[in-house]
Design a protein around this motif. Structure first.
Motif, PDB file in Angstrom:
ATOM      1  N   TYR A   1      -6.123 -10.729   4.602  1.00  0.00           N
ATOM      2  CA  TYR A   1      -5.164  -9.617   4.662  1.00  0.00           C
ATOM      3  C   TYR A   1      -3.746 -10.137   4.400  1.00  0.00           C
ATOM      4  O   TYR A   1      -3.001  -9.572   3.607  1.00  0.00           O
TER       5      TYR A   1
ATOM      6  N   GLU B   1      -0.933   4.514  -1.116  1.00  0.00           N
ATOM      7  CA  GLU B   1      -1.877   5.020  -0.109  1.00  0.00           C
ATOM      8  C   GLU B   1      -1.149   5.746   1.029  1.00  0.00           C
ATOM      9  O   GLU B   1      -1.612   6.777   1.520  1.00  0.00           O
TER      10      GLU B   1
ATOM     11  N   LYS C   1       0.825  -1.222   0.000  1.00  0.00           N
ATOM     12  CA  LYS C   1       0.000   0.000   0.000  1.00  0.00           C
ATOM     13  C   LYS C   1       0.859   1.271   0.000  1.00  0.00           C
ATOM     14  O   LYS C   1       0.499   2.273   0.643  1.00  0.00           O
TER      15      LYS C   1
ATOM     16  N   THR D   1      -0.956  -9.197   1.235  1.00  0.00           N
ATOM     17  CA  THR D   1       0.394  -8.652   1.406  1.00  0.00           C
ATOM     18  C   THR D   1       1.390  -9.324   0.448  1.00  0.00           C
ATOM     19  O   THR D   1       2.471  -8.807   0.229  1.00  0.00           O
TER      20      THR D   1
ATOM     21  N   THR E   1      -4.715   0.182   6.938  1.00  0.00           N
ATOM     22  CA  THR E   1      -5.122  -1.196   7.205  1.00  0.00           C
ATOM     23  C   THR E   1      -6.640  -1.261   7.346  1.00  0.00           C
ATOM     24  O   THR E   1      -7.284  -2.173   6.829  1.00  0.00           O
TER      25      THR E   1
ATOM     26  N   ASP F   1       0.336  -7.115  -3.250  1.00  0.00           N
ATOM     27  CA  ASP F   1       0.091  -5.676  -3.390  1.00  0.00           C
ATOM     28  C   ASP F   1       1.390  -4.863  -3.277  1.00  0.00           C
ATOM     29  O   ASP F   1       2.237  -5.169  -2.447  1.00  0.00           O
TER      30      ASP F   1
ATOM     31  N   GLU G   1     -12.269  -2.915   2.437  1.00  0.00           N
ATOM     32  CA  GLU G   1     -12.315  -3.280   1.018  1.00  0.00           C
ATOM     33  C   GLU G   1     -12.382  -4.810   0.858  1.00  0.00           C
ATOM     34  O   GLU G   1     -13.194  -5.331   0.083  1.00  0.00           O
TER      35      GLU G   1
ATOM     36  N   THR H   1      -8.159  -1.057   3.997  1.00  0.00           N
ATOM     37  CA  THR H   1      -7.902  -2.310   3.268  1.00  0.00           C
ATOM     38  C   THR H   1      -8.845  -3.410   3.752  1.00  0.00           C
ATOM     39  O   THR H   1      -9.413  -4.153   2.946  1.00  0.00           O
TER      40      THR H   1
END
Ligand code: PMP
Length: 302
Positions: free
Chosen positions: A279, A48, A45, A283, A212, A286, A218, A215
């Protein structure tokens, strides 16, 4: 061997990475920062985090003298210089060197530094058992005074709360806003699950809008889980089916007690586990790649 630090356009050994005692980041907490993770040769990320850094800077009236793509490259190159494929990155922009007065106009050049280090992970046992939280007396900063949406170097509000949690041996504190609604933990956002709905306080509750957090929302929406951003109180946590915290360092971590009240059945919940796994999967894929050669050899390997 020491770390290589990015400082104002140069990469220097950590012993040489020093800032002035007249830096207003140090004198007044006048500056902004990001905590970022690298996983599996990618910076998670990154875009972001850079956007949030520049938005924080905008609100405090700090002009960052390099562009966002240049800042992304600073982060990636700092990782490369330290051979870092997995770790924790701290990116800081301070108001810069000024005089002893607090006037930011006396600070013409912001200080920028980036540290890419290894991360001390929370023990896996904490994820399996879940955290016991306490509500603390220190209220989260009033947005009209010092907006929690700005990730500034001024963390005393959170440190006070952390000290209160330490006093009673709790690993994290729940902070309320001025109206008594749940805001966030000292360094993490908070979620509850009630009747299959995932609920978290909205940014206007006076919180940092966690990367986080966003994320996880989402991921949940993609899974078809209903997600609501709404105000809630401690009562809603006591009576929730599940509760968890989110943050760059902690990722998604279950919470099983608040102020001595057992949440749900006192064990990390099913939806929490689903989100932890999703999650962790994300990782892997992404974010921009740090070392290109790895990408090529990974591709060759099939
Ligand atoms: N709230 C606060 C006060 C924080 O400092 C942080 C970051 N450590 C978070 C929430 C979580 O934000 P993120 O997911 O972007 O790390």
């Amino acid at each position: 061997m020491g770390l290589i630090i990015y400082l104002d356009g140069e990469f220097v050994p950590e012993e040489q990475a020093v800032v002035s005692v007249f830096d207003h980041g140090l004198l007044y907490g006048d500056g902004v920062f990001e905590g970022i993770r690298a996983y599996h040769n990618r910076v998670f990320k990154l875009r972001e985090h850079i956007i949030r850094l520049y938005e924080s800077a905008r609100t405090i009236g700090l002009d960052i003298p390099i562009t966002m793509p240049e800042m992304e490259e600073v982060v990636l190159e700092t990782c490369r210089r330290n051979g870092l494929r997995d770790g924790y990155i701290r990116l800081v922009v301070t108001r810069g060197r000024g005089d002893l007065g607090l006037d930011p106009r006396k600070c013409p050049n912001p200080t920028i530094f980036c540290i890419a280090a290894s991360i001390q992970l929370y023990p896996e046992e904490l994820y399996e058992k879940g955290l016991e939280l306490v509500t603390v007396a220190t209220r989260r900063n009033l947005p009209e005074a010092c907006n929690p949406r700005v990730k500034s170097l001024n963390y005393l509000n959170n440190i006070y709360a952390k000290m209160e949690a330490n006093l009673v041996g709790a690993p994290e504190a729940v902070m309320l806003n001025q109206e008594g609604y749940v805001a966030e933990a000292t360094g993490d956002n908070i979620f509850i699950v009630k009747n299959g709905v995932l609920i978290t306080p909205p940014p206007y509750a006076g919180i940092l809008e966690g990367i986080t957090r966003n994320t996880v929302m989402e991921i949940a929406r993609q899974k078809g889980i209903p997600v609501e951003e709404k105000l809630f109180t401690r009562h809603d946590i006591y009576t929730a089916d599940e509760c968890f915290l989110t943050g760059t360092a902690a990722e998604v971590i279950p919470a099983v007690k608040l102020d001595g009240r057992v949440i749900g059945d006192g064990r990390p919940g099913k939806m929490t586990w689903e989100l932890i796994h999703a999650y962790r999967e994300l990782t892997r894929v992404d974010g921009p790649v740090i070392f290109r050669e790895d990408e090529r050899s990974m591709n060759c390997a099939g």
